[in-house]
Design an enzyme around this catalytic site. Structure first.
Site, mmCIF file in Angstrom:
data_model
loop_
_atom_site.group_PDB
_atom_site.id
_atom_site.type_symbol
_atom_site.label_atom_id
_atom_site.label_comp_id
_atom_site.label_asym_id
_atom_site.label_seq_id
_atom_site.Cartn_x
_atom_site.Cartn_y
_atom_site.Cartn_z
ATOM 1 N N CYS A 136 -3.514 -3.000 5.937
ATOM 2 C CA CYS A 136 -3.804 -1.424 6.586
ATOM 3 C C CYS A 136 -4.658 -1.914 7.492
ATOM 4 O O CYS A 136 -4.808 -0.889 7.905
ATOM 5 C CB CYS A 136 -3.087 -0.256 5.798
ATOM 6 N N CYS A 190 0.769 -1.119 -0.235
ATOM 7 C CA CYS A 190 0.426 0.222 0.080
ATOM 8 C C CYS A 190 0.674 0.900 0.064
ATOM 9 O O CYS A 190 1.463 1.583 0.792
ATOM 10 C CB CYS A 190 -1.262 0.166 1.288
ATOM 11 N N GLU A 191 1.015 1.851 -0.841
ATOM 12 C CA GLU A 191 1.435 3.004 -1.344
ATOM 13 C C GLU A 191 1.130 4.227 0.270
ATOM 14 O O GLU A 191 2.097 5.367 0.547
ATOM 15 C CB GLU A 191 1.908 3.786 -2.558
ATOM 16 N N HIS A 192 0.197 4.072 0.531
ATOM 17 C CA HIS A 192 -0.426 5.186 1.492
ATOM 18 C C HIS A 192 0.023 4.860 3.069
ATOM 19 O O HIS A 192 0.640 5.654 3.850
ATOM 20 C CB HIS A 192 -2.001 4.967 1.759
ATOM 21 N N HIS A 193 0.852 3.479 3.314
ATOM 22 C CA HIS A 193 1.002 3.078 4.804
ATOM 23 C C HIS A 193 2.634 2.197 4.685
ATOM 24 O O HIS A 193 3.088 1.544 5.867
ATOM 25 C CB HIS A 193 0.091 2.415 5.666
ATOM 26 N N HIS A 227 -6.344 -6.529 2.826
ATOM 27 C CA HIS A 227 -4.824 -5.232 3.303
ATOM 28 C C HIS A 227 -4.918 -4.325 4.294
ATOM 29 O O HIS A 227 -5.409 -5.132 5.428
ATOM 30 C CB HIS A 227 -5.553 -3.727 3.167
ATOM 31 N N GLN A 277 -4.619 -1.085 -5.118
ATOM 32 C CA GLN A 277 -5.425 -1.698 -5.712
ATOM 33 C C GLN A 277 -6.108 -1.851 -6.876
ATOM 34 O O GLN A 277 -6.004 -2.197 -7.252
ATOM 35 C CB GLN A 277 -6.372 -2.484 -4.659
#
Length: 182
Positions: free
Chosen positions: A144, A73-76, A142, A114
């Site tokens: 996250c 995940c690019e956010h976390h 996920h 995704q």
């Protein structure tokens, strides 16, 4: 600052002793593992499209189902994983089925969301294979969502990217969903 030094600093900031036995080589192991986890950045997608002219004129849906998918995940920067189902409807050319799995890996092994993976897979199929239609349906878990934030242990995300005939022809779309049993 070198990446392994940054990781050492993170360990210190967490209150860990980066020199203790179990952690001494961790920064170097992390850097080495990232070269595999993020290998998709170095994959040449266009070179994956070794195509074959379909002399017999195959005109039915081609599906590669249950392709294992692992991404970050690019956010976390936490993992998500699951299965991708990739399909296309040939238009004079076919591709080796293993290339569909490689295509998923090329985009999954990057910092991602995704939804983008599915779009990148179908966009590449449409560009390089030129089928009548392309589809990528992904079902993933996920971390996250499980490890932090809302802490929902049983949550699963399903996304679809449909192009060409899979998007515009309900009969072909229903055939795809029947083949996938979704």
């Amino acid at each position: 600052m070198e990446l392994s030094n940054s990781i050492t600093q993170i360990l210190l900031d967490l209150g860990e002793n980066p020199n203790r036995e179990g952690l001494k080589d961790t920064p170097h192991r992390v850097v080495k593992s990232w070269s595999e986890i993020y290998a998709g950045y170095k994959m040449d997608v266009a070179s994956m499209f070794t195509t074959f002219v379909d002399v017999h004129g195959y005109s039915q849906v081609v599906v590669c189902k249950d392709i294992e998918l692992y991404s970050m995940c690019e956010h976390h920067m936490l993992p998500f994983f699951g299965k991708a189902h990739v399909a296309y409807l040939p238009n004079k050319k076919v591709i080796g089925i293993s290339k569909l799995a490689r295509l998923v890996d090329a985009f999954a092994r990057r910092l991602q969301i995704q939804e983008r993976i599915g779009e990148q897979v179908t966009d590449a199929l449409m560009q390089y294979l030129e089928p009548k239609g392309a589809a990528c349906i992904i079902k993933a878990t996920h971390m996250c969502m499980r490890m932090r934030g809302v802490n929902k242990q049983d949550s699963i995300m399903i996304t679809s990217s449909l192009k060409g005939t899979f998007l515009h022809d309900e009969i072909v779309r229903m055939e795809l969903l029947h083949l996938l049993k979704l």
